[in-house]
Design an enzyme around this catalytic site. Structure first.
Site, mmCIF file in Angstrom:
data_model
loop_
_atom_site.group_PDB
_atom_site.id
_atom_site.type_symbol
_atom_site.label_atom_id
_atom_site.label_comp_id
_atom_site.label_asym_id
_atom_site.label_seq_id
_atom_site.Cartn_x
_atom_site.Cartn_y
_atom_site.Cartn_z
ATOM 1 N N SER A 128 59.116 -1.454 28.446
ATOM 2 C CA SER A 128 60.247 -0.992 29.254
ATOM 3 C C SER A 128 60.808 -2.116 30.103
ATOM 4 O O SER A 128 60.094 -3.012 30.524
ATOM 5 C CB SER A 128 59.818 0.155 30.172
ATOM 6 O OG SER A 128 60.898 0.493 31.019
ATOM 7 N N LYS A 183 54.685 5.871 27.673
ATOM 8 C CA LYS A 183 56.068 5.349 27.699
ATOM 9 C C LYS A 183 57.073 6.513 27.645
ATOM 10 O O LYS A 183 58.107 6.484 28.307
ATOM 11 C CB LYS A 183 56.291 4.386 26.526
ATOM 12 C CG LYS A 183 57.754 3.941 26.336
ATOM 13 C CD LYS A 183 58.230 3.127 27.500
ATOM 14 C CE LYS A 183 59.591 2.498 27.465
ATOM 15 N NZ LYS A 183 60.639 2.806 26.608
HETATM 16 P P1 NBP Z 1 67.495 -1.757 17.616
HETATM 17 O O1 NBP Z 1 66.824 -0.491 17.987
HETATM 18 O O2 NBP Z 1 68.974 -1.814 17.595
HETATM 19 O O3 NBP Z 1 66.928 -2.209 16.166
HETATM 20 C C1 NBP Z 1 67.419 -3.380 15.575
HETATM 21 C C2 NBP Z 1 66.421 -3.945 14.603
HETATM 22 O O4 NBP Z 1 66.037 -2.948 13.647
HETATM 23 C C3 NBP Z 1 67.031 -5.085 13.807
HETATM 24 O O5 NBP Z 1 66.046 -6.039 13.557
HETATM 25 C C4 NBP Z 1 67.456 -4.391 12.535
HETATM 26 O O6 NBP Z 1 67.548 -5.265 11.435
HETATM 27 C C5 NBP Z 1 66.302 -3.467 12.343
HETATM 28 N N1 NBP Z 1 66.615 -2.420 11.391
HETATM 29 C C6 NBP Z 1 67.447 -1.353 11.488
HETATM 30 BR BR1 NBP Z 1 68.476 -0.931 12.929
HETATM 31 N N2 NBP Z 1 67.473 -0.606 10.385
HETATM 32 C C7 NBP Z 1 66.630 -1.219 9.539
HETATM 33 C C8 NBP Z 1 66.205 -0.932 8.237
HETATM 34 N N3 NBP Z 1 66.640 0.158 7.593
HETATM 35 N N4 NBP Z 1 65.323 -1.769 7.645
HETATM 36 C C9 NBP Z 1 64.878 -2.849 8.287
HETATM 37 N N5 NBP Z 1 65.234 -3.185 9.550
HETATM 38 C C10 NBP Z 1 66.100 -2.373 10.163
HETATM 39 O O7 NBP Z 1 66.975 -2.972 18.505
HETATM 40 P P2 NBP Z 1 66.546 -3.043 20.046
HETATM 41 O O8 NBP Z 1 67.574 -2.400 20.936
HETATM 42 O O9 NBP Z 1 66.189 -4.462 20.258
HETATM 43 O O10 NBP Z 1 65.243 -2.145 20.127
HETATM 44 C C11 NBP Z 1 64.079 -2.395 19.364
HETATM 45 C C12 NBP Z 1 63.086 -1.284 19.633
HETATM 46 O O11 NBP Z 1 62.748 -1.305 21.035
HETATM 47 C C13 NBP Z 1 63.634 0.118 19.361
HETATM 48 O O12 NBP Z 1 62.604 0.957 18.925
HETATM 49 C C14 NBP Z 1 64.100 0.577 20.720
HETATM 50 O O13 NBP Z 1 64.108 1.992 20.846
HETATM 51 C C15 NBP Z 1 63.061 -0.062 21.634
HETATM 52 N N6 NBP Z 1 63.522 -0.304 23.004
HETATM 53 C C16 NBP Z 1 64.798 -0.699 23.254
HETATM 54 C C17 NBP Z 1 65.195 -0.953 24.569
HETATM 55 C C18 NBP Z 1 66.599 -1.427 24.882
HETATM 56 O O14 NBP Z 1 66.932 -1.505 26.074
HETATM 57 N N7 NBP Z 1 67.426 -1.754 23.897
HETATM 58 C C19 NBP Z 1 64.267 -0.824 25.604
HETATM 59 C C20 NBP Z 1 62.962 -0.449 25.304
HETATM 60 C C21 NBP Z 1 62.596 -0.198 24.001
HETATM 61 P P3 NBP Z 1 68.991 -5.838 10.983
HETATM 62 O O15 NBP Z 1 69.332 -6.894 11.968
HETATM 63 O O16 NBP Z 1 68.747 -6.343 9.623
HETATM 64 O O17 NBP Z 1 69.952 -4.683 11.038
#
Ligand code: NBP
Length: 482
Positions: A128, A183
């Site tokens: 987080s 979490k």
């Molecule tokens: P995202 O949740 O937007 O995920 C992006 C990543 O997932 C990229 O590497 C993308 O690859 C990959 N991906 C997707 Br989308 N679909 C895919 C598929 N079908 N096959 C393979 N790879 C795939 O990224 P994030 O916001 O950095 O969050 C990452 C994790 O952390 C998530 O579970 C999120 O819930 C969690 N989280 C996020 C936050 C926040 O503030 N954003 C905070 C805490 C936790 P690509 O580049 O090839 O599309």
């Protein structure tokens, strides 16, 4: 030299965690489904660092030292399963896969068990703090295969946020999906904290007719009190933020709240476990209600809703509101910890609640001074069943009671919706009532469905049925609770 850890997923969280690990001297191997993003990262933010790229999973695996540690920072759900399926044939026994995404904890339970059979360790970890947290120190909540923790601990504790006493906001949470469960509750509490702040804002804006500059000053002052927290701090910034025309930007934002599911999961789990998590669940429903924008606009017209003016000394109301917010927040955390306690008992996780409070103390969205007091409360009594019974929190609840009732009653009188603040008060009223009207409810159940009841003058566990009308039979329904 081989890499210390591999990270898959180069979106906002993955990139920033990798840079954070690199800052702490770890050699990270970065991979992403879309290979161009590896190059963009290496030639962009990672330029000049020790970070190396891997364009296939085989290359990633080959570049890591044993036991391999591979962290997934990808979209939760099927994407995680798909990466696990592709990785497993490439890994050796004793290697470690970590899922750092927002995964629903039953998925982590399932993955830990399935990978154990293959000799692979699995950690499901809450992370987080958003982009800034990931880059400079998130709160990290790992759980899963305990055998894996000693290998991951140095990296996670190095990159995590630290408290003012330099304690890492990261520790082992427990087996299976315990990390992702904690979490999830964190996110549920975040929903509650945010909703409570918005209720105070609406009372000040609509009830007290305050300007945005006035409200900003109030939140700045509140941030110097027990309410000191990241969310109160950013609220004061938001209220002071002007659009290009000099007007507050916040009033130009459409009033329909989004949600990605973690608040809902928290509410669903509370219902499943029979825990009265009223405040967080109300805050999820408040988001649902906000999304009915068109219906709300029509209904306001239909009901000819009047302005909700609150009369009286503004400063007195503002202080009452502060106390109501603080007391409600105590109830929200008390309910969240009740839920964790029940989950810990059901799943034999042996959660350490003081440690959980410590993990949330820094780096994450709900970070606040208040969490230090929660940690103190669990240090005094690790088995505390209701946070409000701790002397510090009990004192606040007692001192705030009259102001809290005043605010709740006034909101009802003038029609300002404050579902979370009022439900928190109702919860406390119920929780502190030795005899509730459930006796009548049990009588109704027995009357129409022969569901039986226990008697106050007989031992617990002995069930009775009454033929209330003289027309029914003497056969009762089976007694069980679901
Ligand atoms: P995202 O949740 O937007 O995920 C992006 C990543 O997932 C990229 O590497 C993308 O690859 C990959 N991906 C997707 Br989308 N679909 C895919 C598929 N079908 N096959 C393979 N790879 C795939 O990224 P994030 O916001 O950095 O969050 C990452 C994790 O952390 C998530 O579970 C999120 O819930 C969690 N989280 C996020 C936050 C926040 O503030 N954003 C905070 C805490 C936790 P690509 O580049 O090839 O599309």
């Amino acid at each position: 030299m081989k890499g210390d850890i591999g990270v898959i997923g180069l979106a906002v969280m993955g990139q920033n965690l990798i840079l954070n690990m690199n800052d702490h001297g770890y050699k990270v191997v970065a991979h992403n489904r879309t290979a161009e993003k590896v190059d963009e990262f290496l030639q962009g933010p990672a330029k000049g660092t020790n970070i190396v790229g891997a364009y296939s999973l085989q290359e990633l695996v080959d570049k890591l030292e044993s036991p391999r540690k591979i962290m997934l920072m990808v979209r939760a759900g099927d994407v995680v399963d798909s990466f696990i399926d592709k990785l497993v044939p490439l890994l050796d026994k004793g290697d470690i896969i970590i899922d750092g995404g927002n995964t629903n904890f039953p998925d982590t339970n399932r993955r830990v068990a399935a990978l154990k059979e293959k000799g692979i360790h699995f950690i499901g970890s809450g992370v987080s703090g958003g982009e800034e947290g990931a880059r400079f120190g998130p709160s990290i909540m790992p759980g899963g295969s305990p055998e894996a923790w000693p290998f991951v601990k140095p990296i996670f504790q190095a990159i995590s946020a630290k408290t003012e006493n330099d304690e890492p906001c990261c520790d082992w949470v427990g087996n299976d999906g315990a990390g992702h469960f904690v979490k999830m509750v964190h996110n549920g509490i975040e929903y509650g904290d945010m909703q409570l702040i918005t209720e105070a804002y609406q009372f000040m804006k609509d009830g007290l007719g305050m300007t945005h500059d006035e409200m900003q000053s109030v939140f700045i002052e509140w941030n110097k009190t027990e309410l000191n927290s990241y969310l109160v701090e950013i609220t004061s910034d938001i209220l002071g933020y002007k659009d290009t025309d000099g007007e507050p930007l916040v009033e130009k934002i459409l009033d329909t709240a989004g949600q990605k599911g973690t608040g809902k999961w928290t509410g669903i789990n509370a219902l499943d476990m029979g825990i009265p998590l009223t405040l967080i669940t109300e805050s999820v429903f408040a988001r649902c209600l906000s999304s009915l924008k068109d219906q709300r606009v029509e209904a306001e017209e239909l009901f000819g809703k009047k302005e909700s003016i609150v009369e009286g000394d503004k400063q007195v109301w503002i202080e009452a509101l502060r106390q109501a917010l603080l007391a409600s927040k105590i109830i929200s955390y008390a309910q969240g910890f009740m839920l964790m306690r029940e989950a810990s008992n059901e799943n034999c996780w042996d959660l350490n609640y003081g440690n959980v409070a410590l993990m949330w103390r820094g780096g994450c969205i709900i970070r606040s001074a208040f969490l230090s007091n929660i940690r103190d409360a669990y240090d005094i009594d690790p088995e505390l069943s209701f946070l409000g019974s701790d002397s510090y929190f009990k004192g606040i609840l007692e001192n705030s009671m009259s102001a809290w009732r005043k605010v709740a009653a006034k909101s009802m009188e003038v029609g300002i919706p404050m579902p979370s603040m009022t439900s928190a008060l109702t919860f406390l009223d119920g929780y502190t009532t030795a005899r509730l009207p459930a006796n009548l409810l049990q009588a109704q159940r027995d009357y129409f469905g022969a569901h039986t009841y226990e008697r106050v003058d007989k031992p617990k566990g002995e069930f009775f049925h009454t033929n209330w009308t003289g027309k029914g039979g003497d056969v009762s329904s089976t007694t069980y609770n679901s």
